[in-house]
Design a protein around this motif. Structure first.
Motif, PDB file in Angstrom:
ATOM      1  N   ARG A  80       0.148   5.945  -6.713  1.00 31.39           N
ATOM      2  CA  ARG A  80       1.206   5.673  -7.700  1.00 31.39           C
ATOM      3  C   ARG A  80       2.412   4.973  -6.782  1.00 31.39           C
ATOM      4  N   GLU A  81       2.704   5.761  -5.765  1.00 29.63           N
ATOM      5  CA  GLU A  81       4.051   5.570  -4.920  1.00 29.63           C
ATOM      6  C   GLU A  81       3.778   4.116  -4.438  1.00 29.63           C
ATOM      7  N   PHE A  82       2.501   3.825  -4.057  1.00 30.19           N
ATOM      8  CA  PHE A  82       2.151   2.293  -3.557  1.00 30.19           C
ATOM      9  C   PHE A  82       2.421   1.475  -4.407  1.00 30.19           C
ATOM     10  N   GLU A  83       1.978   1.637  -5.683  1.00 31.51           N
ATOM     11  CA  GLU A  83       2.137   0.485  -6.854  1.00 31.51           C
ATOM     12  C   GLU A  83       3.614   0.667  -7.337  1.00 31.51           C
ATOM     13  N   GLU A  84       4.270   1.615  -7.453  1.00 30.85           N
ATOM     14  CA  GLU A  84       5.792   1.707  -7.780  1.00 30.85           C
ATOM     15  C   GLU A  84       6.703   1.061  -6.675  1.00 30.85           C
ATOM     16  N   GLU A  85       6.472   1.340  -5.540  1.00 26.22           N
ATOM     17  CA  GLU A  85       7.293   0.599  -4.505  1.00 26.22           C
ATOM     18  C   GLU A  85       6.898  -0.903  -4.071  1.00 26.22           C
ATOM     19  N   THR A  86       5.763  -1.087  -4.358  1.00 25.93           N
ATOM     20  CA  THR A  86       5.241  -2.709  -4.135  1.00 25.93           C
ATOM     21  C   THR A  86       5.127  -3.675  -5.072  1.00 25.93           C
ATOM     22  N   GLY A  87       4.584  -3.062  -6.285  1.00 23.12           N
ATOM     23  CA  GLY A  87       4.332  -3.596  -7.607  1.00 23.12           C
ATOM     24  C   GLY A  87       2.845  -4.299  -7.576  1.00 23.12           C
ATOM     25  N   PHE A  88       2.149  -3.849  -6.417  1.00 31.72           N
ATOM     26  CA  PHE A  88       0.652  -4.252  -6.201  1.00 31.72           C
ATOM     27  C   PHE A  88      -0.085  -3.100  -6.426  1.00 31.72           C
ATOM     28  N   LYS A  89      -1.384  -3.627  -7.011  1.00 36.74           N
ATOM     29  CA  LYS A  89      -2.478  -2.578  -7.433  1.00 36.74           C
ATOM     30  C   LYS A  89      -3.293  -2.546  -6.084  1.00 36.74           C
ATOM     31  N   ILE A  90      -3.923  -1.303  -5.904  1.00 33.62           N
ATOM     32  CA  ILE A  90      -4.715  -1.188  -4.719  1.00 33.62           C
ATOM     33  C   ILE A  90      -5.941  -1.663  -4.860  1.00 33.62           C
ATOM     34  N   THR A  91      -6.455  -2.668  -3.901  1.00 38.24           N
ATOM     35  CA  THR A  91      -7.780  -3.040  -4.389  1.00 38.24           C
ATOM     36  C   THR A  91      -9.054  -2.472  -3.623  1.00 38.24           C
ATOM     37  N   GLY A  92      -8.733  -1.907  -2.485  1.00 39.92           N
ATOM     38  CA  GLY A  92      -9.709  -1.500  -1.526  1.00 39.92           C
ATOM     39  C   GLY A  92      -9.701   0.073  -1.575  1.00 39.92           C
ATOM     40  N   GLY A  93     -10.833   0.685  -0.776  1.00 46.82           N
ATOM     41  CA  GLY A  93     -11.018   1.963  -0.522  1.00 46.82           C
ATOM     42  C   GLY A  93     -10.031   2.573   0.034  1.00 46.82           C
ATOM     43  N   LEU A  94      -9.753   3.984   0.147  1.00 47.30           N
ATOM     44  CA  LEU A  94      -8.587   4.465   1.066  1.00 47.30           C
ATOM     45  C   LEU A  94      -9.479   5.271   2.144  1.00 47.30           C
ATOM     46  N   ILE A  95      -8.863   5.288   3.265  1.00 49.30           N
ATOM     47  CA  ILE A  95      -9.303   5.944   4.614  1.00 49.30           C
ATOM     48  C   ILE A  95      -8.332   7.226   4.849  1.00 49.30           C
ATOM     49  N   PRO A  96      -8.824   8.465   4.678  1.00 49.23           N
ATOM     50  CA  PRO A  96      -8.006   9.641   4.941  1.00 49.23           C
ATOM     51  C   PRO A  96      -7.304   9.725   6.541  1.00 49.23           C
ATOM     52  N   LEU A  97      -6.062   9.859   6.621  1.00 52.19           N
ATOM     53  CA  LEU A  97      -5.734   9.897   8.048  1.00 52.19           C
ATOM     54  C   LEU A  97      -5.087  11.469   7.946  1.00 52.19           C
ATOM     55  N   LYS A  98      -4.936  11.980   9.359  1.00 53.47           N
ATOM     56  CA  LYS A  98      -4.392  13.295   9.576  1.00 53.47           C
ATOM     57  C   LYS A  98      -2.744  13.227   9.171  1.00 53.47           C
ATOM     58  N   PRO A  99      -2.679  14.619   8.625  1.00 55.08           N
ATOM     59  CA  PRO A  99      -1.073  14.537   8.341  1.00 55.08           C
ATOM     60  C   PRO A  99      -0.180  14.454   9.462  1.00 55.08           C
ATOM     61  N   ILE A 100       1.103  13.980   9.207  1.00 58.76           N
ATOM     62  CA  ILE A 100       2.069  13.860  10.336  1.00 58.76           C
ATOM     63  C   ILE A 100       3.226  14.771   9.899  1.00 58.76           C
ATOM     64  N   ARG A 101       4.154  15.366  10.693  1.00 59.29           N
ATOM     65  CA  ARG A 101       5.428  15.791  10.409  1.00 59.29           C
ATOM     66  C   ARG A 101       6.635  14.753  10.776  1.00 59.29           C
ATOM     67  N   GLN A 102       7.367  14.388   9.817  1.00 55.69           N
ATOM     68  CA  GLN A 102       8.285  13.501  10.194  1.00 55.69           C
ATOM     69  C   GLN A 102       9.599  14.483  10.776  1.00 55.69           C
TER      70      GLN A 102
END
Length: 177
Positions: A80-102
């Motif tokens: 949702r955030e990707f589409e709201e912030e870019t205006g682009f639809k996601i067209t590929g599969g997602l690959i999970p990454l390890k969580p990070i802490r900012q």
């Protein structure tokens, strides 16, 4: 910081300090988009909008990300955030990454996505805040004011320091893909 203005969810500051959105949710979900170009791997980053970020560049860019809503999974929030912030639809599969802490303490769960898009064509959502501080004037700003593709080396310099670990993991898993 003087306190929190509950009407807007922003901290109030002396005029020399920037306003900061106060988050009750200390987690975020986002997407690290990448593409393989003629010059090698490129990373898609976005620059935050608003007056505080206007003159900042190195260490100010981010992956598209945001907070999950009530009863929303982190992956759904990232999409949702990707589409709201870019205006682009996601067209590929997602690959999970390890969580990070900012640095702020916020935990970021991210997914990698191989997708090419025109960074100059983003259409970000907007937020409203009092600006200048204590002026009584509400103004709207784009959540993200621009986007760009960067080489891996340049992306590390541009992005929030804590997010660089996402690139490291992407580089580790790409040979296996």
């Amino acid at each position: 910081m003087k306190g929190i203005d509950p009407a807007y969810g922003y901290a109030t500051f002396d005029s020399s300090e920037p306003p900061v959105m106060i988050s009750k949710n200390k987690k975020s979900a986002g997407i690290l988009a990448y593409r393989r170009g003629a010059s090698g791997l490129e990373i898609f980053l976005m620059h935050p909008g608003g007056p505080f970020w206007e003159q900042k560049d190195l260490g100010a860019w981010s992956i598209p990300k945001g907070e999950p809503g009530d009863n929303e999974s982190e992956e759904t929030a990232a999409r949702r955030e990707f589409e709201e912030e870019t205006g682009f639809k996601i067209t590929g599969g997602l690959i999970p990454l390890k969580p990070i802490r900012q640095k702020s303490g916020k935990r970021v769960q991210a997914w990698a996505l191989e997708q090419d898009m025109d960074a100059s064509a983003i259409k970000s959502n907007h937020f409203e805040m009092e600006w200048p501080p204590r002026s009584g004037r509400l103004q709207q700003f784009p959540e993200m004011d621009r986007a760009a593709w960067f080489s891996v080396e340049e992306a590390r310099k541009k992005m929030f320091e804590g997010q660089a670990a996402l690139i490291d993991e992407l580089l580790e898993i790409l040979p296996a893909l």
